[in-house]
Write an enzyme that holds these catalytic residues in place. Structure first.
Site, PDB file in Angstrom:
ATOM      1  CD  GLN A  47      24.580  -7.910 -46.939  1.00  0.00           C
ATOM      2  OE1 GLN A  47      23.717  -8.319 -45.987  1.00  0.00           O
ATOM      3  NE2 GLN A  47      24.604  -8.790 -48.025  1.00  0.00           N
ATOM      4  CE  LYS A 204      29.810  -3.468 -12.293  1.00  0.00           C
ATOM      5  NZ  LYS A 204      29.070  -4.105 -13.440  1.00  0.00           N
TER       6      LYS A 204
END
Length: 340
Positions: A47, A204
């Site tokens: 990878q 919030k």
């Protein structure tokens, strides 16, 4: 001074459809074929990322198109390695076109012993040989100051304003723009001014990241068509909850306009089952098959704006001109006609 050579574009694997769309738009503007530089960006079996550029780029003005979205680390490393390859190939200048700038949410120390990852990424980008950054809707405007190189930060709100004026032209007098938190008021106010709508706020309180304990609407939304505007939608928990609270407070409809549709985990399912009539996102992050299939998610293109911005950078003209309504309308004429 205008650059005598043509701009050359290169792309990693993060959002190839957007890179190709930018090439098509630039081809229209230039009256000639503009394609991606012939290169390969691949992985070894372990990878590790490998980049090879097949064309001569010596003395060229290069633009790497690569959002650092999920998988953020892989896409970021692709960007850095592509930049290093171009620097070692004697490119005259390398500009990173990063439609979505990952790690931007870590822009300050919120607690003791935490990193400022956005600054670290800015350092990595500059050290890799990138000389300019073009991005859109940074999570926090001050991130531009983390870079020691020029940063052009485009805004999605002019595109959203065009979209709203086109799709909601019969409801313009009933619209109300809503910021889903106090920190996003400046972004919401700008869109509200563009479409001539009032502004409300959903306050919030978070107990911990990803969870919202309480929401309060500041402003009268009764009988209004509410438009929630924000820069990032990740799991969509806050967004869907805000839509519910607005409906409970008398809103007749709720729509959302989000610059970057991260949409991870249960986001698509939540949006499908939400009281929101529509969620509009840009293609700064390549949409998944689930996002494309969702009946109440619509995607607006950013390629026309990015193509023009790249041409403006290449020719040494103003990028901020793209913030103006009169400049943007002709660029998006094929999408929204002349009724805006």
């Amino acid at each position: 001074m205008p650059n005598p050579t043509e701009p050359k574009l290169m792309s990693g694997n993060a959002n190839l459809p957007l890179a190709k769309a930018i090439c098509r738009r630039m081809s229209m503007h230039r009256g000639m074929t503009v394609g991606l530089v012939d290169a390969r960006v691949e992985r070894f079996n372990d990878q590790e990322i490998f980049v090879e550029v097949y064309e001569n780029v010596r003395g060229e003005d290069m633009f790497i198109i690569q959002p650092t979205s999920n998988p953020a680390n892989d896409n970021l490393m692709e960007l850095l390695i592509m930049a290093d390859a171009l620097k070692r190939s004697s490119a005259a200048r390398t500009t990173a076109v990063i439609p979505y700038f990952g790690y931007a949410r870590q822009d300050r120390r919120t607690k003791a012993r935490t990193p400022i990852s956005a600054k670290l990424v800015a350092n990595l980008v500059a050290e890799a040989g990138i000389e300019r950054v073009l991005t859109m809707d940074l999570h926090a405007a001050q991130i531009q100051g983390f870079f020691d190189i020029p940063v052009d930060n485009l805004y999605a709100s002019p595109i959203f304003a065009l979209d709203i004026q086109h799709h909601m032209k019969d409801k313009l007098s009933d619209l109300m723009v809503v910021s889903p938190d106090v920190g996003g008021v400046a972004r919401a106010r700008e869109l509200a001014q563009r479409i001539g709508a009032p502004l409300a706020i959903v306050d919030k309180r978070r107990e911990k990241p990803g969870e919202v304990a309480e929401m309060t609407v500041i402003g009268d939304v009764k009988g209004k068509v509410c438009i929630i505007v924000d820069d990032i939608c990740d799991t969509a928990g806050t967004l869907c909850k805000a839509a519910e609270v607005l409906v409970e407070n008398g809103a007749t409809e709720v729509h959302s306009y989000i610059s970057h549709g991260v949409l991870s985990g249960p986001a698509v399912e939540r949006i499908t089952n939400s009281v929101m009539k529509s969620l509009v996102i840009t293609d700064s992050i390549e949409p998944t098959a689930a996002v494309k299939a969702c009946k109440n998610i619509r995607i607006v293109p950013t390629a026309p704006m990015f193509a023009q911005a790249i041409l403006n950078i290449w020719s040494g003209t103003s990028v901020s001109s793209l913030f103006d309504h009169n400049t943007l309308v002709p660029i998006y004429e094929g999408f929204y006609g002349t009724d805006v």
